[in-house]
Design a protein around this motif. Structure first.
Motif, PDB file in Angstrom:
ATOM      1  N   LEU A 401       0.809  -1.229   0.000  1.00  0.00           N
ATOM      2  CA  LEU A 401       0.000   0.000   0.000  1.00  0.00           C
ATOM      3  C   LEU A 401       0.838   1.273   0.000  1.00  0.00           C
ATOM      4  CD1 LEU A 401      -2.635  -0.941   2.735  1.00  0.00           C
ATOM      5  CD2 LEU A 401      -3.006  -0.887   0.288  1.00  0.00           C
ATOM      6  N   THR A 402       2.091   1.173   0.347  1.00  0.00           N
ATOM      7  CA  THR A 402       2.914   2.380   0.453  1.00  0.00           C
ATOM      8  C   THR A 402       4.329   2.091  -0.008  1.00  0.00           C
ATOM      9  OG1 THR A 402       3.923   3.912   2.031  1.00  0.00           O
ATOM     10  CG2 THR A 402       3.164   1.848   2.933  1.00  0.00           C
ATOM     11  N   THR A 403       5.006   3.115  -0.500  1.00  0.00           N
ATOM     12  CA  THR A 403       6.371   2.904  -0.995  1.00  0.00           C
ATOM     13  C   THR A 403       7.416   3.356   0.018  1.00  0.00           C
ATOM     14  OG1 THR A 403       6.241   5.036  -2.082  1.00  0.00           O
ATOM     15  CG2 THR A 403       5.803   3.107  -3.438  1.00  0.00           C
ATOM     16  N   SER A 404       6.978   3.845   1.160  1.00  0.00           N
ATOM     17  CA  SER A 404       7.947   4.348   2.136  1.00  0.00           C
ATOM     18  C   SER A 404       7.943   3.490   3.401  1.00  0.00           C
ATOM     19  CB  SER A 404       7.614   5.802   2.490  1.00  0.00           C
ATOM     20  OG  SER A 404       8.295   6.177   3.660  1.00  0.00           O
ATOM     21  N   LYS A 405       9.107   2.947   3.717  1.00  0.00           N
ATOM     22  CA  LYS A 405       9.226   2.134   4.929  1.00  0.00           C
ATOM     23  C   LYS A 405       9.016   3.003   6.165  1.00  0.00           C
ATOM     24  CE  LYS A 405      13.271   0.317   3.645  1.00  0.00           C
ATOM     25  NZ  LYS A 405      14.501  -0.459   3.601  1.00  0.00           N
ATOM     26  N   THR A 406       9.529   4.219   6.099  1.00  0.00           N
ATOM     27  CA  THR A 406       9.419   5.127   7.245  1.00  0.00           C
ATOM     28  C   THR A 406       7.961   5.461   7.524  1.00  0.00           C
ATOM     29  OG1 THR A 406      11.490   6.046   6.500  1.00  0.00           O
ATOM     30  CG2 THR A 406      10.327   7.298   8.161  1.00  0.00           C
ATOM     31  N   VAL A 407       7.236   5.812   6.475  1.00  0.00           N
ATOM     32  CA  VAL A 407       5.823   6.169   6.649  1.00  0.00           C
ATOM     33  C   VAL A 407       5.050   4.975   7.209  1.00  0.00           C
ATOM     34  CG1 VAL A 407       3.708   6.747   5.389  1.00  0.00           C
ATOM     35  CG2 VAL A 407       5.816   7.978   4.911  1.00  0.00           C
ATOM     36  N   ARG A 408       5.333   3.796   6.645  1.00  0.00           N
ATOM     37  CA  ARG A 408       4.637   2.589   7.103  1.00  0.00           C
ATOM     38  C   ARG A 408       4.938   2.333   8.576  1.00  0.00           C
ATOM     39  NH1 ARG A 408       7.010  -1.871   5.189  1.00  0.00           N
ATOM     40  NH2 ARG A 408       6.220  -3.844   5.952  1.00  0.00           N
ATOM     41  N   THR A 409       6.180   2.527   8.971  1.00  0.00           N
ATOM     42  CA  THR A 409       6.555   2.313  10.374  1.00  0.00           C
ATOM     43  C   THR A 409       5.831   3.315  11.270  1.00  0.00           C
ATOM     44  OG1 THR A 409       8.709   1.610   9.608  1.00  0.00           O
ATOM     45  CG2 THR A 409       8.538   2.144  11.931  1.00  0.00           C
ATOM     46  N   LEU A 410       5.829   4.574  10.842  1.00  0.00           N
ATOM     47  CA  LEU A 410       5.202   5.619  11.662  1.00  0.00           C
ATOM     48  C   LEU A 410       3.688   5.435  11.778  1.00  0.00           C
ATOM     49  CD1 LEU A 410       7.261   8.735  10.544  1.00  0.00           C
ATOM     50  CD2 LEU A 410       7.237   7.680  12.801  1.00  0.00           C
ATOM     51  N   ILE A 411       3.086   4.809  10.767  1.00  0.00           N
ATOM     52  CA  ILE A 411       1.645   4.571  10.835  1.00  0.00           C
ATOM     53  C   ILE A 411       1.358   3.309  11.667  1.00  0.00           C
ATOM     54  CG2 ILE A 411      -0.422   3.962   9.506  1.00  0.00           C
ATOM     55  CD1 ILE A 411       0.806   5.491   7.145  1.00  0.00           C
ATOM     56  N   MET A 412       2.071   2.240  11.340  1.00  0.00           N
ATOM     57  CA  MET A 412       1.717   0.927  11.897  1.00  0.00           C
ATOM     58  C   MET A 412       2.170   0.701  13.337  1.00  0.00           C
ATOM     59  SD  MET A 412       0.116  -0.895   9.539  1.00  0.00           S
ATOM     60  CE  MET A 412       0.380  -2.591   9.945  1.00  0.00           C
ATOM     61  N   LEU A 413       3.425   1.058  13.628  1.00  0.00           N
ATOM     62  CA  LEU A 413       3.956   0.719  14.954  1.00  0.00           C
ATOM     63  C   LEU A 413       3.140   1.339  16.098  1.00  0.00           C
ATOM     64  CD1 LEU A 413       6.449  -1.025  15.984  1.00  0.00           C
ATOM     65  CD2 LEU A 413       6.165  -0.830  13.540  1.00  0.00           C
ATOM     66  N   PRO A 414       2.780   2.636  16.046  1.00  0.00           N
ATOM     67  CA  PRO A 414       1.956   3.171  17.128  1.00  0.00           C
ATOM     68  C   PRO A 414       0.626   2.430  17.270  1.00  0.00           C
ATOM     69  CG  PRO A 414       2.874   4.953  15.830  1.00  0.00           C
ATOM     70  CD  PRO A 414       3.171   3.691  15.105  1.00  0.00           C
ATOM     71  N   ILE A 415       0.025   2.041  16.135  1.00  0.00           N
ATOM     72  CA  ILE A 415      -1.249   1.308  16.200  1.00  0.00           C
ATOM     73  C   ILE A 415      -1.020  -0.033  16.899  1.00  0.00           C
ATOM     74  CG2 ILE A 415      -3.057   0.188  14.828  1.00  0.00           C
ATOM     75  CD1 ILE A 415      -2.648   2.314  12.696  1.00  0.00           C
ATOM     76  N   ILE A 416       0.055  -0.724  16.525  1.00  0.00           N
ATOM     77  CA  ILE A 416       0.326  -2.059  17.087  1.00  0.00           C
ATOM     78  C   ILE A 416       0.640  -1.959  18.585  1.00  0.00           C
ATOM     79  CG2 ILE A 416       1.953  -4.006  17.016  1.00  0.00           C
ATOM     80  CD1 ILE A 416       2.074  -3.487  13.927  1.00  0.00           C
ATOM     81  N   ILE A 417       1.420  -0.934  18.972  1.00  0.00           N
ATOM     82  CA  ILE A 417       1.767  -0.778  20.395  1.00  0.00           C
ATOM     83  C   ILE A 417       0.501  -0.471  21.208  1.00  0.00           C
ATOM     84  CG2 ILE A 417       3.049   0.664  22.048  1.00  0.00           C
ATOM     85  CD1 ILE A 417       5.202   0.940  19.791  1.00  0.00           C
ATOM     86  N   THR A 418      -0.333   0.411  20.665  1.00  0.00           N
ATOM     87  CA  THR A 418      -1.583   0.753  21.357  1.00  0.00           C
ATOM     88  C   THR A 418      -2.495  -0.471  21.447  1.00  0.00           C
ATOM     89  OG1 THR A 418      -1.361   2.888  20.307  1.00  0.00           O
ATOM     90  CG2 THR A 418      -3.425   2.497  21.425  1.00  0.00           C
ATOM     91  N   LEU A 419      -2.545  -1.215  20.342  1.00  0.00           N
ATOM     92  CA  LEU A 419      -3.373  -2.433  20.306  1.00  0.00           C
ATOM     93  C   LEU A 419      -2.902  -3.422  21.381  1.00  0.00           C
ATOM     94  CD1 LEU A 419      -5.531  -3.954  18.396  1.00  0.00           C
ATOM     95  CD2 LEU A 419      -3.541  -5.114  17.491  1.00  0.00           C
ATOM     96  N   ALA A 420      -1.568  -3.612  21.464  1.00  0.00           N
ATOM     97  CA  ALA A 420      -1.013  -4.546  22.454  1.00  0.00           C
ATOM     98  C   ALA A 420      -1.408  -4.110  23.862  1.00  0.00           C
ATOM     99  CB  ALA A 420       0.504  -4.616  22.310  1.00  0.00           C
ATOM    100  N   LYS A 421      -1.270  -2.817  24.130  1.00  0.00           N
ATOM    101  CA  LYS A 421      -1.615  -2.305  25.475  1.00  0.00           C
ATOM    102  C   LYS A 421      -3.103  -2.510  25.755  1.00  0.00           C
ATOM    103  CE  LYS A 421       1.762   1.430  26.014  1.00  0.00           C
ATOM    104  NZ  LYS A 421       1.874   2.891  25.885  1.00  0.00           N
ATOM    105  N   ALA A 422      -3.928  -2.194  24.752  1.00  0.00           N
ATOM    106  CA  ALA A 422      -5.374  -2.290  24.949  1.00  0.00           C
ATOM    107  C   ALA A 422      -5.806  -3.729  25.199  1.00  0.00           C
ATOM    108  CB  ALA A 422      -6.102  -1.724  23.731  1.00  0.00           C
ATOM    109  N   LEU A 423      -5.103  -4.678  24.551  1.00  0.00           N
ATOM    110  CA  LEU A 423      -5.487  -6.082  24.707  1.00  0.00           C
ATOM    111  C   LEU A 423      -4.844  -6.723  25.934  1.00  0.00           C
ATOM    112  CD1 LEU A 423      -5.258  -7.287  20.991  1.00  0.00           C
ATOM    113  CD2 LEU A 423      -7.315  -6.747  22.274  1.00  0.00           C
TER     114      LEU A 423
END
Lengths: 502, 240
Positions: A401-423
């Protein structure tokens, strides 16, 4: 073998199905564009993002089916981005000045130097004489080469361009040219493409996106990831996947005919040996080329010390620029400008691909897509193993979906960390394995810088790249899931796969 | 002179005394088809004491500012300040420690009005509108969360977010401005947590008509159809 030109001609359609694909690909791309463009406005998606997704989908269909040369599709994409008001004229035009475009241009000057001095030929012949009794060992030699280079040179594009001349000459020796690519050429290029990206995940310094992920895990998750923590989990997964791809590429995807498994030059390996001997000892120009290339390589490898040594960081393109200056220097240099073989069509293709990719990122279309992927799932009360598998799969395939590793990291990692905490899971249990997927950008020719460069060799199609990339990613997901249940669990990173959060 | 300054400072400190901690400050602005707006705001407070709370409002000229819900005796007095609006809430003796204030106001024109000078080039296509909102925490107490929910007029959607400030910190999840749907209408939400005195946040949106031009459909189908006719030889010849 003496020339390494990258032709701008479109590859001939070889089978009836390919010809039909080209014929139907053009209206197919337009239909997909219209479908996405006229879809009812979704919540959270701006009109510019929707237009950007429509333009990108059209380009993707045309890049895959090739009704036009890929660079013409890129030009069409750039025009569409403007007239649909997805990106501004400045944003589109600025892409041609991006670091990666400059690096491509300068690296091809250096590659021309290696070809003109016949150093590339010498290295390729040497490699084939030593490992090339069978094509399969020649492929393994490249895997080992990329494995050695990965921790030394973080810039994937730099690693790609420095090994590209070698790849092209070795492919030619095994009978794979851009006019008549064979299974060996596909295996060689795609194995290198995957190795360059995937092996960056061995260390946390393998790419700047890895370091961003480590920072996010520390800042948001409150857990520190040390160099060895990363390597203990990243290295086995990356190396095992690439070794399996070395086997599966030849046995499953692109099977080599018996004739393709040995050097295709008349006279066989003996002639290759004779050719190598006939080259004699290293000439002065070759030594000069080694010195210039060595200087550039040295600057690429020591970038973390530049600030201390020079008071300024000489980034990968500027190291190559210094090399190009010496190469083109009157009298003392090696090449004249006319001898530098710069594939402008590749730069235009890259520019279009990046303009499209940046549009997806800037308009929020990529972020919207990722959020939709996670938003539709209810992971409360399910076993850890299920959540882990979902997170790894989404992270792995989201590179499409994206050509930038940095952008993908900045979008995905916070979501995953928040998801882990919430679960109720430790953030590192999901975030670190997910971070290992950041560098696996192997699905499409536009997914990463090395992909763009290697695609220009015309040795493989977009479909070949997609098949190889998807198998690599799927293998990666399977190995990461097995590791999550065993190896990572024993290291104390993941809980039991059957555990349910309180 | 020094004595006079001291008197002024002491007087100001009594007038603008921090009379509460602001946990959250939410404004929901609904734009109408005629581009006017109706806003409903809600402020959650703790640690309220008798005195005055001076609350900034991120809109320059609100109309009909009305207190909708508040503990008994609370008075609201709106007034302009440096081109923006300052709402002064006077808390009486016996003010409960925790309270929620709700107030409403109207806006004549929600969007920026752009008038082109003769010969000046337009930077926006016909039908596009710009909405800009900026908020500065001018008072002493920090604001826990500031949130503006902007519901677009029917028939308009966001073309793009032109401004969203400040950039989200690494510890923040999600963007500063989120496009969403509220009350079944297209909307944008600006959110900023922990605004200290002097902190500001802003967003600018370009809105366009939701209905796409059918010109794209006509041109697309025409070119696609033409290609199928003119390039038939690509498959016909080879198969023949």
């Amino acid at each position: 073998m003496e020339k390494m030109t990258l032709s701008s001609k479109t590859r001939e359609a070889q089978s009836p199905s390919e010809r039909w694909m080209r014929y139907l690909g053009f209206p197919g791309g337009i239909l997909l564009f219209l479908l996405i463009y006229f879809l009812p406005a979704g919540a959270g998606l701006s009109a510019a993002a929707q237009s950007g997704a429509a333009c990108f989908a059209l380009a993707l269909v045309w890049w895959v089916t090739e009704p036009f040369p890929t660079y013409v599709t890129s030009l069409v994409l750039m025009f569409l981005l403007l007239v649909t008001r997805t990106s501004s004229a400045k944003a589109i035009m600025d892409v041609l000045g991006m670091e990666v475009i400059w690096l491509n241009l300068l690296a091809f000057i250096l590659a021309s130097m290696l070809v003109k001095t016949r150093l590339a030929t010498r290295m390729a012949l040497g490699l084939v004489v030593r490992f090339g009794h069978k094509a399969t060992w020649a492929l393994l030699a490249f895997l080992v080469l990329q494995l050695v280079l990965a921790p030394l040179i973080p810039a994937t594009a730099a690693r790609c361009v420095m090994t590209l001349p070698l790849m092209i000459v070795v492919a030619t020796i095994y009978g794979s040219t851009e006019a008549t690519p064979n299974a060996f050429g596909k295996n060689l290029m795609l194995l290198n493409l995957a190795c360059i990206s995937v092996l960056s995940s061995i260390t946390m310094t393998g790419s700047s996106a890895n370091l961003i992920a480590v920072g996010l895990i520390q800042n948001m998750g409150g857990q520190r990831v040390y160099y060895m923590d990363w390597m203990r989990v990243g290295a086995p997964v990356a190396i095992l996947t690439m070794v399996l791809m070395w086997i599966l590429g030849q046995k499953l995807l692109f099977r080599m005919r018996p004739g393709e498994q040995v050097p295709q030059v008349e006279g066989g390996l003996d002639l290759v040996k004779k050719q190598l001997e006939a080259m004699g000892p290293l000439g002065f120009q070759e030594k000069k080329a080694i010195a210039i290339f060595g200087l550039v390589l040295f600057l690429w490898m020591t970038d973390i010390f530049h600030m201390r040594w020079f008071g300024v960081e000489i980034s990968a393109p500027f190291a190559a620029l210094l090399g190009a200056v010496i190469v083109l220097f009157p009298r003392w240099g090696i090449l004249s400008w006319a001898e530098a073989d710069i594939p402008w069509h590749l730069l235009i293709f890259s520019a279009g691909a990046y303009a499209g990719g940046l549009a997806l990122d800037d308009t929020g279309a990529a972020e919207w897509g990722v959020r939709m992927l996670f938003g539709g799932m209810n992971l409360k009360g399910v076993p850890f193993g299920f959540t882990y598998t979902v997170v790894i799969s989404v992270m792995m395939y989201s590179h499409l979906l994206t050509t930038s590793k940095t952008v993908r990291t900045l979008i995905m990692l916070p979501i995953i960390i928040t998801l882990a905490k919430a679960l109720g899971w430790s953030p590192i249990s999901l975030a670190l394995p997910a971070a290992l997927c950041i560098d696996w950008v192997v699905g499409l020719p536009i997914s990463g810088k090395p992909n763009v460069i290697l695609f220009s060799t015309n040795q493989f199609t977009v479909t070949d790249n997609f098949k190889y990339g998807m198998l690599t990613c799927t293998l990666g997901v399977v190995i990461l899931v097995i590791s999550g249940a065993t190896w990572f669990h024993w290291l104390g990173i993941t809980p039991s796969f059957w555990a349910v959060a309180p | 002179m020094r004595a006079l300054r001291l008197v002024v400072v002491l007087w100001l400190s009594t007038v603008f005394a921090m009379a509460a901690d602001i946990q959250s400050y939410t404004v929901r602005l609904q734009a109408a088809a005629d581009h006017s707006g109706l806003a409903a705001a809600s402020v959650a407070l703790t640690g309220c004491t008798p005195g005055t709370l001076a609350l900034p409002l991120g809109f320059p000229s609100p109309e009909n500012v009305r207190l909708e819900e508040a503990p008994a005796g609370v008075r609201l007095e709106p007034g302009p300040r440096n081109g923006m609006t300052l709402l002064r809430f006077h808390f009486p003796e016996g003010m409960p420690s925790q309270a929620t204030l709700r107030f409403s106001f109207g806006l004549k024109q929600v969007f920026l009005e752009t008038r082109l000078a003769p010969g000046e080039k337009s930077t926006l296509p016909e039908g596009s509108r710009i909405f800009r909102h900026a908020f500065v925490n001018t008072q002493e107490a920090p604001i826990g969360i500031y949130r503006l929910e902007f519901l677009f007029p029917e028939g308009l959607r966001a073309q793009a977010i032109r401004e969203q400030l400040p950039r989200p910190k690494k510890s923040e999840v999600g963007p500063r401005v989120l496009l969403s749907k509220l009350e079944d209408r297209q909307a944008a939400i600006l959110q900023f947590a922990g605004l200290h005195q002097g902190d500001d946040t802003s967003m600018a949106l370009e809105l366009v008509p939701s209905q796409r031009s059918f010109g794209w459909l006509i041109v697309g189908l025409l070119i696609g159809g033409l290609y199928l006719v003119k390039f038939k030889d690509l498959v016909a010849k080879k198969l023949a």
